[in-house]
Design a protein around this motif. Structure first.
Motif, short mmCIF file in Angstrom:
data_model
loop_
_atom_site.label_atom_id
_atom_site.label_comp_id
_atom_site.label_asym_id
_atom_site.label_seq_id
_atom_site.Cartn_x
_atom_site.Cartn_y
_atom_site.Cartn_z
N UNK A 36 25.36 28.74 96.57
CA UNK A 36 24.75 29.78 95.72
C UNK A 36 24.50 31.07 96.49
N UNK A 37 25.02 31.14 97.73
CA UNK A 37 25.01 32.41 98.44
C UNK A 37 23.85 32.66 99.36
N UNK A 38 23.07 31.63 99.67
CA UNK A 38 22.00 31.86 100.64
C UNK A 38 22.61 31.99 102.04
N UNK A 39 21.81 32.49 102.96
CA UNK A 39 22.34 32.82 104.29
C UNK A 39 21.89 31.83 105.35
N UNK A 40 21.68 30.58 104.95
CA UNK A 40 21.27 29.58 105.93
C UNK A 40 19.78 29.65 106.19
N UNK A 41 19.39 29.32 107.40
CA UNK A 41 17.98 29.32 107.78
C UNK A 41 17.39 30.72 107.63
N UNK B 68 -0.20 22.36 98.67
CA UNK B 68 0.85 23.23 98.13
C UNK B 68 1.66 23.78 99.31
N UNK B 69 2.97 23.64 99.23
CA UNK B 69 3.86 24.08 100.30
C UNK B 69 4.71 25.26 99.83
N UNK B 70 4.94 26.20 100.71
CA UNK B 70 5.86 27.31 100.47
C UNK B 70 7.18 26.97 101.15
N UNK B 71 8.27 27.02 100.38
CA UNK B 71 9.58 26.65 100.90
C UNK B 71 10.53 27.84 100.77
N UNK B 72 11.25 28.13 101.85
CA UNK B 72 12.23 29.21 101.84
C UNK B 72 13.56 28.62 102.34
N UNK C 51 20.80 41.74 105.75
CA UNK C 51 20.21 41.29 104.50
C UNK C 51 20.32 39.78 104.38
N UNK C 52 19.33 39.15 103.73
CA UNK C 52 19.32 37.70 103.57
C UNK C 52 19.16 37.34 102.09
N UNK C 53 19.91 36.35 101.66
CA UNK C 53 19.74 35.80 100.32
C UNK C 53 18.80 34.61 100.43
N UNK C 54 17.64 34.70 99.77
CA UNK C 54 16.60 33.69 99.92
C UNK C 54 16.33 32.97 98.60
N UNK D 7 17.16 39.00 97.47
CA UNK D 7 17.85 39.48 98.66
C UNK D 7 16.87 40.33 99.45
N UNK D 8 16.55 39.89 100.65
CA UNK D 8 15.57 40.58 101.48
C UNK D 8 16.29 41.42 102.53
N UNK D 9 16.03 42.71 102.50
CA UNK D 9 16.69 43.63 103.41
C UNK D 9 16.06 43.57 104.81
#
Length: 368
Positions: A251-256, A348-352, A290-293, A318-320
């Motif tokens: 789906x186009x994310x940029x890995x870690x 509650x966990x935040x996942x990226x 840029x990162x796809x998150x 997408x985070x620049x």
């Protein structure tokens, strides 16, 4: 003033007495010999104690007891009735009638399911035929996948789902989903959103038991087609929530993710059942590109015998480089038919991109 949620009728009330009287009137309108009084006596017997699927099945059985006993003679009456029912779920009664009484009339029954599905989905009924005669039924469904009518195409996918909700599982397709491959291939770029949702759910079912097979199948699809890309994104949702790197890559994310969590909070820290929590976070990029998150959050629900973790979608973005991302969502913590809450601390966990980067939580109190 009563809570608005309490005012919502139970789902089973779709088959209430007024609705059954409507079915009776419309049946008599298409077949004057119909005994409305007898039908209503049968259809409303013990109604208050029955769930929605039990009411639907009892309605089908009551029609059988008040229509011609011979299935081929009853079928034309039901076909005339179908467009007069006026409610998609109530019309499922007609395909249920076919499942219960049409097993010895295979061709007529499958043709009837194809017809009835335009008025109320035949997805539950066709599964009985898949169990009784898999080869003939799946062959018919391969043809349905290429039908001009979107309801028929959807039936091909939805009816053959290995783990269709509200129905029994198809154990043979859980073990080996390959027989539905031609259906999914035919529908992988379907123009109808109604159909695409079913295909995505079907694939997601497969991924629960065969994640490698799911990834392999959709990896060969043309993701430049917007319809196919939509299906793949939704089909991979379970794997994405688990942080599967192959699904994330598709789906186009940029890995870690190269980010810092500047803030993460769940407020208020203590709530009562029925109140809302607000989840807020700020992410900062540490990447030069840029990162796809894919950003999700998971709630660990306190149970009497342990913990139940559920992942929720938060945002895809997408985070620049050197930029920050503000995130906020709220959720009412209340009981549902499928989820009952217990008092205690809920993490509650935040996942990226599938990785847990921060934790918080709230205490839940259940009023006496």
């Amino acid at each position: 003033m009563a809570d608005s949620a309490e005012a919502v009728p139970a789902l089973k009330e779709i088959f209430n007495r007024e609705r059954l009287r409507h079915v009776a009137r419309e049946t008599e309108a298409v077949w004057p010999d119909f005994d409305q009084k007898r039908f209503l006596k049968l259809a409303t017997a013990g109604l208050d104690d029955l769930g929605i699927m039990q009411r639907m099945r009892q309605t089908a059985a009551s029609l059988h007891d008040t229509l011609p006993e011979d299935f081929p003679k009853a079928l034309p009456i039901l076909k005339k009735l179908a467009p007069r029912i006026g409610h998609g779920f109530v019309a499922i009664t007609l395909s249920e009638f076919v499942a219960l009484y049409g097993q010895s009339h295979f061709k007529q029954s499958l043709d009837a399911l194809k017809f009835f599905t335009r008025f109320g989905s035949s997805e539950f009924a066709v599964r009985h035929f898949l169990v009784a005669d898999f080869e003939r039924t799946i062959a018919a469904m391969w043809k349905w996948a290429r039908d001009e009518e979107e309801h028929v195409r959807r039936l091909a996918s939805e009816g053959s789902r290995p783990r269709l909700p509200w129905s029994f599982q198809l154990k043979n397709l859980i073990a080996d989903p390959s027989p539905t491959g031609p259906i999914l291939e035919a529908l992988k770029a379907d123009p109808s959103l109604y159909v695409r949702k079913s295909v995505a759910n079907h694939l997601n079912d497969i991924g629960k038991d065969h994640p490698d097979l799911l990834v392999e199948r959709v990896s060969g699809w043309d993701l430049s087609d917007k319809h196919t890309a939509w299906i793949v994104r939704h089909a991979l949702r379970t794997l994405i929530k688990k942080g599967d790197p192959r699904a994330l890559a598709l789906i186009g994310t940029t890995g870690k993710a190269e980010v810092t969590v500047e803030t993460f909070a769940v407020e208020p820290a203590k709530i009562k059942l029925g109140e809302r929590i607000a989840i807020k976070a700020t992410l900062g990029s540490t990447s030069k590109t840029a990162q796809r998150l894919v950003i999700d959050y998971a709630v660990h629900y306190a149970k009497k015998n342990g913990i139940s973790r559920k992942v929720f979608k938060l945002k895809e973005t997408e985070l620049q480089p050197n930029a920050t991302c503000e995130l906020a969502i709220s959720q009412t913590v209340k009981d549902y038919t499928t989820r009952k809450h217990n008092a205690g601390f809920h993490r509650v966990e935040l996942m990226v991109n599938g990785e847990i980067l921060a934790e918080s939580g709230f205490d839940l109190r259940i009023p006496e």
